[in-house]
Design a protein around this motif. Structure first.
Motif, PDB file in Angstrom:
ATOM      1  N   GLN A 158       0.802  -1.211   0.000  1.00 15.90           N
ATOM      2  CA  GLN A 158       0.000   0.000   0.000  1.00 15.90           C
ATOM      3  C   GLN A 158       0.841   1.271   0.000  1.00 15.90           C
ATOM      4  OE1 GLN A 158      -3.141  -0.127  -0.440  1.00 15.90           O
ATOM      5  NE2 GLN A 158      -3.861   1.939  -0.035  1.00 15.90           N
ATOM      6  N   ASN A 159       1.966   1.250   0.698  1.00 10.10           N
ATOM      7  CA  ASN A 159       2.807   2.449   0.746  1.00 10.10           C
ATOM      8  C   ASN A 159       3.348   2.808  -0.634  1.00 10.10           C
ATOM      9  OD1 ASN A 159       2.419   2.747   3.476  1.00 10.10           O
ATOM     10  ND2 ASN A 159       4.302   1.693   4.061  1.00 10.10           N
ATOM     11  N   ALA A 160       3.755   1.796  -1.402  1.00  9.92           N
ATOM     12  CA  ALA A 160       4.242   2.047  -2.757  1.00  9.92           C
ATOM     13  C   ALA A 160       3.126   2.596  -3.629  1.00  9.92           C
ATOM     14  CB  ALA A 160       4.799   0.760  -3.362  1.00  9.92           C
ATOM     15  N   TYR A 161       1.942   2.023  -3.473  1.00  2.53           N
ATOM     16  CA  TYR A 161       0.811   2.519  -4.256  1.00  2.53           C
ATOM     17  C   TYR A 161       0.562   3.999  -3.960  1.00  2.53           C
ATOM     18  CZ  TYR A 161      -3.922   3.590  -5.651  1.00  2.53           C
ATOM     19  OH  TYR A 161      -5.021   4.212  -6.197  1.00  2.53           O
ATOM     20  N   ARG A 162       0.604   4.381  -2.692  1.00  6.14           N
ATOM     21  CA  ARG A 162       0.361   5.775  -2.323  1.00  6.14           C
ATOM     22  C   ARG A 162       1.427   6.698  -2.925  1.00  6.14           C
ATOM     23  NH1 ARG A 162      -4.721   5.879  -1.666  1.00  6.14           N
ATOM     24  NH2 ARG A 162      -5.502   4.589   0.018  1.00  6.14           N
ATOM     25  N   ARG A 163       2.657   6.222  -3.025  1.00  4.98           N
ATOM     26  CA  ARG A 163       3.707   7.041  -3.637  1.00  4.98           C
ATOM     27  C   ARG A 163       3.420   7.275  -5.118  1.00  4.98           C
ATOM     28  NH1 ARG A 163       7.134   3.792  -0.450  1.00  4.98           N
ATOM     29  NH2 ARG A 163       7.737   2.531  -2.264  1.00  4.98           N
ATOM     30  N   TYR A 164       3.008   6.221  -5.816  1.00  2.00           N
ATOM     31  CA  TYR A 164       2.650   6.375  -7.231  1.00  2.00           C
ATOM     32  C   TYR A 164       1.441   7.299  -7.384  1.00  2.00           C
ATOM     33  CZ  TYR A 164       5.807   2.606  -8.710  1.00  2.00           C
ATOM     34  OH  TYR A 164       6.925   1.844  -8.989  1.00  2.00           O
ATOM     35  N   GLU A 165       0.493   7.173  -6.485  1.00  2.00           N
ATOM     36  CA  GLU A 165      -0.698   8.013  -6.533  1.00  2.00           C
ATOM     37  C   GLU A 165      -0.335   9.479  -6.355  1.00  2.00           C
ATOM     38  OE1 GLU A 165      -4.915   7.216  -4.541  1.00  2.00           O
ATOM     39  OE2 GLU A 165      -3.486   7.971  -3.068  1.00  2.00           O
ATOM     40  N   ARG A 166       0.529   9.755  -5.392  1.00  2.00           N
ATOM     41  CA  ARG A 166       0.960  11.135  -5.148  1.00  2.00           C
ATOM     42  C   ARG A 166       1.706  11.682  -6.371  1.00  2.00           C
ATOM     43  NH1 ARG A 166       2.245  14.349  -0.607  1.00  2.00           N
ATOM     44  NH2 ARG A 166       2.796  16.395  -1.421  1.00  2.00           N
ATOM     45  N   ARG A 167       2.553  10.853  -6.959  1.00  2.00           N
ATOM     46  CA  ARG A 167       3.304  11.286  -8.139  1.00  2.00           C
ATOM     47  C   ARG A 167       2.361  11.596  -9.299  1.00  2.00           C
ATOM     48  NH1 ARG A 167       7.825   7.575 -11.290  1.00  2.00           N
ATOM     49  NH2 ARG A 167       8.206   9.007 -13.028  1.00  2.00           N
TER      50      ARG A 167
END
Length: 321
Positions: A194-203
């Motif tokens: 989930q943390n990686a997904y949130r980083r991609y989402e923010r980007r």
């Protein structure tokens, strides 16, 4: 057992780990928790004996807590927090409790109503140049419109229709996230978490804001769960919450060919209602709301178009002034 007040000292996570290694392998979290209890007790000017009397917890138990020996129950921690006049968050090491300024801000905001908290958030955003205070937000958000809401609310269908009507690009953030990651959303979450997904989402949000001064943006339903990304969206877009009945959410997702939400039937519907209830307070931060269950598609689109056109026109007029 000594009841003298111990000196206040700082204990970082790395220091806690180091101390744990030097203290017979005690768990770093428990060591740091004990240090925070000692620090707050010292700040309050309480001896351990006084804390024991206030909490109805033995001095020996408190000593074990303060030195990271054993695992105190949640109820004991709650009693300690009440006696020390602090929150459980401060006791457990919430980052927003780790400096005097944070604590003073929290104290000022405690027990305020939602309207006051919203004004405070907008004022902080104005101060930092990243929030959604109306005066400065107009110059930042341009003509970007972000549609928020749970999957099945109509963000893609209505968003693409609105983009075509306004002559704006249509940006579906889920697709942009997949482009960045080079795999599907489910693969991102399954492989990287989930943390990686949130980083991609923010980007994906940052890039959409940077590239498109005018756009209709359909956002993932869970974006509001990440405060940093949601604040960014509120500060740079006109936001519309597309609402729908739980039954419509479920039916529309199934109509798209995704039968996963139907697995478990009643349990799936209960989960959906729980998610909606949990996110509603965040979705309601949008400037506008539209019920997509009330009318058929075309009248719903016309209502959305009027709402957005009026909002953009008002922004342009007030910005020009």
């Amino acid at each position: 057992m000594s009841s003298t007040i111990l000196p206040v000292s700082e204990l970082t996570p790395s220091a806690a780990a180091s101390e744990a290694e030097d203290s017979g392998g005690k768990h770093p979290f428990l060591v740091a928790l004990g240090q925070r209890v000692r620090d707050i007790r010292a700040r309050r000017g309480m001896s351990r004996k006084a804390l024991a009397l206030a909490t109805d917890v033995s001095e020996r138990h408190l000593a074990n807590l303060e030195y990271g020996v054993g695992n105190a129950s949640v109820l004991v921690l709650l009693q300690v927090a009440v006696a020390l006049k602090c929150s459980l968050a401060e006791l457990l090491g919430d980052p927003t409790t780790q400096s005097p300024e944070w604590l003073m801000i929290r104290e000022m905001l405690e027990n305020r109503d939602e309207a006051t908290l919203r004004r405070a958030r907008e004022a902080i955003g104005e101060l930092l140049g990243s929030g959604s205070a109306k005066a400065s937000a107009r110059s930042r958000r341009g003509s970007r419109v972000a549609l928020i809401g749970l999957r099945g609310a109509g963000k893609t269908t209505l968003g693409s229709m609105l983009a075509e009507d306004l002559g704006f690009p249509f940006v579906e953030l889920s697709r942009e996230i997949e482009k960045f990651a080079g795999c599907t959303i489910s693969e991102i979450q399954g492989l990287y978490g989930q943390n990686a997904y949130r980083r991609y989402e923010r980007r994906a949000i940052e890039e959409a804001i940077q590239i498109y001064p005018e756009a209709i943006i359909a956002t993932p339903g869970g974006l509001v769960s990440d405060p940093a990304s949601f604040n960014l969206l509120l500060g740079h877009c006109t936001t519309v919450w597309l609402r729908a009945l739980p039954e419509d959410h479920m039916a529309r997702v199934a109509a798209q060919g995704d039968m996963r939400p139907m697995a478990g039937n009643k349990e799936a519907m209960d989960d959906l209602k729980t998610i909606l209830a949990g996110r509603a307070a965040f979705y309601s931060k949008a400037e506008f709301q539209l019920d997509t269950s009330r009318q058929p598609l075309q009248p719903t689109f016309l209502a959305l178009r009027e709402m957005v056109r009026n909002a953009l026109q008002m922004d342009q007029t007030e910005h020009a002034e």
